[in-house]
Write a protein that holds these residues in place. Sequence first.
Motif, PDB file in Angstrom:
ATOM      1  N   GLU A   6       0.834  -1.201   0.000  1.00 43.75           N
ATOM      2  CA  GLU A   6       0.000   0.000   0.000  1.00 43.75           C
ATOM      3  C   GLU A   6       0.872   1.256   0.000  1.00 43.75           C
ATOM      4  N   PRO A   7       0.505   2.262  -0.791  1.00 45.84           N
ATOM      5  CA  PRO A   7       1.301   3.499  -0.826  1.00 45.84           C
ATOM      6  C   PRO A   7       1.025   4.384   0.388  1.00 45.84           C
ATOM      7  N   SER A   8       2.045   5.120   0.788  1.00 46.86           N
ATOM      8  CA  SER A   8       1.883   6.109   1.865  1.00 46.86           C
ATOM      9  C   SER A   8       1.174   7.336   1.285  1.00 46.86           C
ATOM     10  N   PRO A   9       0.730   8.286   2.127  1.00 45.75           N
ATOM     11  CA  PRO A   9       0.073   9.493   1.604  1.00 45.75           C
ATOM     12  C   PRO A   9       0.926  10.245   0.580  1.00 45.75           C
ATOM     13  N   GLN A  10       2.236  10.389   0.838  1.00 50.29           N
ATOM     14  CA  GLN A  10       3.109  11.080  -0.119  1.00 50.29           C
ATOM     15  C   GLN A  10       3.226  10.289  -1.426  1.00 50.29           C
ATOM     16  N   GLU A  11       3.339   8.978  -1.298  1.00 51.33           N
ATOM     17  CA  GLU A  11       3.446   8.131  -2.492  1.00 51.33           C
ATOM     18  C   GLU A  11       2.146   8.164  -3.295  1.00 51.33           C
ATOM     19  N   LEU A  12       1.028   8.221  -2.593  1.00 48.34           N
ATOM     20  CA  LEU A  12      -0.264   8.316  -3.278  1.00 48.34           C
ATOM     21  C   LEU A  12      -0.379   9.646  -4.021  1.00 48.34           C
ATOM     22  N   HIS A  13       0.162  10.706  -3.418  1.00 43.62           N
ATOM     23  CA  HIS A  13       0.181  12.016  -4.069  1.00 43.62           C
ATOM     24  C   HIS A  13       0.994  11.950  -5.367  1.00 43.62           C
ATOM     25  N   ALA A  14       2.162  11.313  -5.300  1.00 43.62           N
ATOM     26  CA  ALA A  14       3.010  11.183  -6.487  1.00 43.62           C
ATOM     27  C   ALA A  14       2.336  10.317  -7.554  1.00 43.62           C
ATOM     28  N   LEU A  15       1.648   9.258  -7.106  1.00 47.64           N
ATOM     29  CA  LEU A  15       0.926   8.397  -8.054  1.00 47.64           C
ATOM     30  C   LEU A  15      -0.168   9.181  -8.769  1.00 47.64           C
ATOM     31  N   ALA A  16      -0.865  10.040  -8.022  1.00 46.07           N
ATOM     32  CA  ALA A  16      -1.926  10.853  -8.621  1.00 46.07           C
ATOM     33  C   ALA A  16      -1.360  11.751  -9.718  1.00 46.07           C
ATOM     34  N   ILE A  17      -0.148  12.256  -9.509  1.00 43.41           N
ATOM     35  CA  ILE A  17       0.496  13.091 -10.536  1.00 43.41           C
ATOM     36  C   ILE A  17       0.771  12.262 -11.789  1.00 43.41           C
ATOM     37  N   LEU A  18       1.247  11.035 -11.603  1.00 43.18           N
ATOM     38  CA  LEU A  18       1.517  10.161 -12.750  1.00 43.18           C
ATOM     39  C   LEU A  18       0.222   9.787 -13.473  1.00 43.18           C
ATOM     40  N   TRP A  19      -0.856   9.558 -12.711  1.00 39.17           N
ATOM     41  CA  TRP A  19      -2.144   9.230 -13.341  1.00 39.17           C
ATOM     42  C   TRP A  19      -2.672  10.409 -14.162  1.00 39.17           C
ATOM     43  N   ASN A  20      -2.536  11.602 -13.598  1.00 35.92           N
ATOM     44  CA  ASN A  20      -3.100  12.789 -14.257  1.00 35.92           C
ATOM     45  C   ASN A  20      -2.215  13.324 -15.385  1.00 35.92           C
ATOM     46  N   GLY A  22       0.620  11.626 -16.740  1.00 32.51           N
ATOM     47  CA  GLY A  22       1.311  10.632 -17.547  1.00 32.51           C
ATOM     48  C   GLY A  22       2.755  10.480 -17.100  1.00 32.51           C
ATOM     49  N   PRO A  23       3.582   9.752 -17.863  1.00 30.38           N
ATOM     50  CA  PRO A  23       4.994   9.557 -17.495  1.00 30.38           C
ATOM     51  C   PRO A  23       5.684  10.896 -17.219  1.00 30.38           C
ATOM     52  N   SER A  24       6.395  10.961 -16.089  1.00 32.07           N
ATOM     53  CA  SER A  24       6.985  12.240 -15.656  1.00 32.07           C
ATOM     54  C   SER A  24       8.364  12.022 -15.048  1.00 32.07           C
ATOM     55  N   THR A  25       9.179  13.066 -15.132  1.00 23.68           N
ATOM     56  CA  THR A  25      10.500  13.033 -14.489  1.00 23.68           C
ATOM     57  C   THR A  25      10.344  13.366 -13.013  1.00 23.68           C
ATOM     58  N   VAL A  26      11.404  13.095 -12.246  1.00 22.49           N
ATOM     59  CA  VAL A  26      11.372  13.405 -10.815  1.00 22.49           C
ATOM     60  C   VAL A  26      11.236  14.912 -10.611  1.00 22.49           C
ATOM     61  N   GLY A  27      11.918  15.689 -11.467  1.00 24.55           N
ATOM     62  CA  GLY A  27      11.850  17.146 -11.343  1.00 24.55           C
ATOM     63  C   GLY A  27      10.428  17.656 -11.544  1.00 24.55           C
ATOM     64  N   PHE A  28       9.714  17.082 -12.523  1.00 19.34           N
ATOM     65  CA  PHE A  28       8.337  17.522 -12.783  1.00 19.34           C
ATOM     66  C   PHE A  28       7.426  17.138 -11.623  1.00 19.34           C
ATOM     67  N   VAL A  29       7.601  15.918 -11.103  1.00 14.36           N
ATOM     68  CA  VAL A  29       6.796  15.466  -9.962  1.00 14.36           C
ATOM     69  C   VAL A  29       7.065  16.359  -8.754  1.00 14.36           C
ATOM     70  N   LYS A  55       7.891  -0.808  -4.592  1.00 11.65           N
ATOM     71  CA  LYS A  55       6.607  -1.416  -4.225  1.00 11.65           C
ATOM     72  C   LYS A  55       5.841  -1.969  -5.429  1.00 11.65           C
ATOM     73  N   GLY A  56       6.381  -1.761  -6.618  1.00 12.72           N
ATOM     74  CA  GLY A  56       5.707  -2.264  -7.809  1.00 12.72           C
ATOM     75  C   GLY A  56       4.564  -1.394  -8.268  1.00 12.72           C
ATOM     76  N   LEU A  57       4.544  -0.135  -7.811  1.00 10.55           N
ATOM     77  CA  LEU A  57       3.470   0.788  -8.176  1.00 10.55           C
ATOM     78  C   LEU A  57       3.844   1.671  -9.363  1.00 10.55           C
ATOM     79  N   ALA A  58       5.138   1.751  -9.678  1.00 11.54           N
ATOM     80  CA  ALA A  58       5.605   2.566 -10.807  1.00 11.54           C
ATOM     81  C   ALA A  58       6.808   1.885 -11.445  1.00 11.54           C
ATOM     82  N   ILE A  59       7.044   2.214 -12.696  1.00 10.32           N
ATOM     83  CA  ILE A  59       8.223   1.692 -13.398  1.00 10.32           C
ATOM     84  C   ILE A  59       9.076   2.876 -13.861  1.00 10.32           C
TER      85      ILE A  59
END
Length: 212
Positions: A6-20, A22-29, A55-59
């Motif tokens: 399960e993702p932590s709140p911060q990880e869930l925030h980062a996942l939401a950015i990737l969902w909205n 698309g593929p992003s760099t660390v700087g953009f996130v 955690k297998g949530l992102a590649i």
Amino acid sequence: MSSYDEPSPQELHALAILWNQGPSTVGFVHEIMNSDGGDRTYTTALAVMRNLEKKGLAIRNTQGRAHVYEAKVDRGSILRPRLLNLVQNSFGGSLGQAILSLISVGVMTPEEKIAVTRVIKQHKAMAAKKKTTKKKAAKKAAKKPVATKKKVAKKKVAKKAAAKKVAKKPAKKKVAKKAAKKKVAKKPAKKKVAKKAAKKKVAKKPAKKKVA
């Protein structure tokens, strides 16, 4: 059971950015994560993205010298269990109350309003289908006992008809036996008549000789 942690709140925030986005760099996130006025460091954003990968949530893909992260799981698989818990525990299982509360929190865009309206219409159509299906099932259940009674009545009639046939067969046999007995009784009578006729012929022959 999920095949990932399960993702932590911060990880869930980062996942939401990737969902909205698309593929992003660390700087953009990192930039999007701080768009709400936060002061998270680049190192923090990098650690979050690496944790998502572990955690297998992102590649992670490499584009030149940049590392580009992409969500490996869809939004529904992560959020659905959380939303169900929220509705059940915070709103007593009332989906309508949960939706009204969410709408009151912020402002929807015109596109979001259209999407919500579409989903509500779909739910209404599904509810109407379920009611129709239940009514049809109830009607079928009500008709089944009547059909069963008819079948039982038909079986009884068939049994009676079979019993009558069985009863008629012995009667026919008796008639046949009587007819056979009559034939047997008639045969001796015919033989007696034939014997008498033969005796008469024998008695007549000597009388003819005397006349001669």
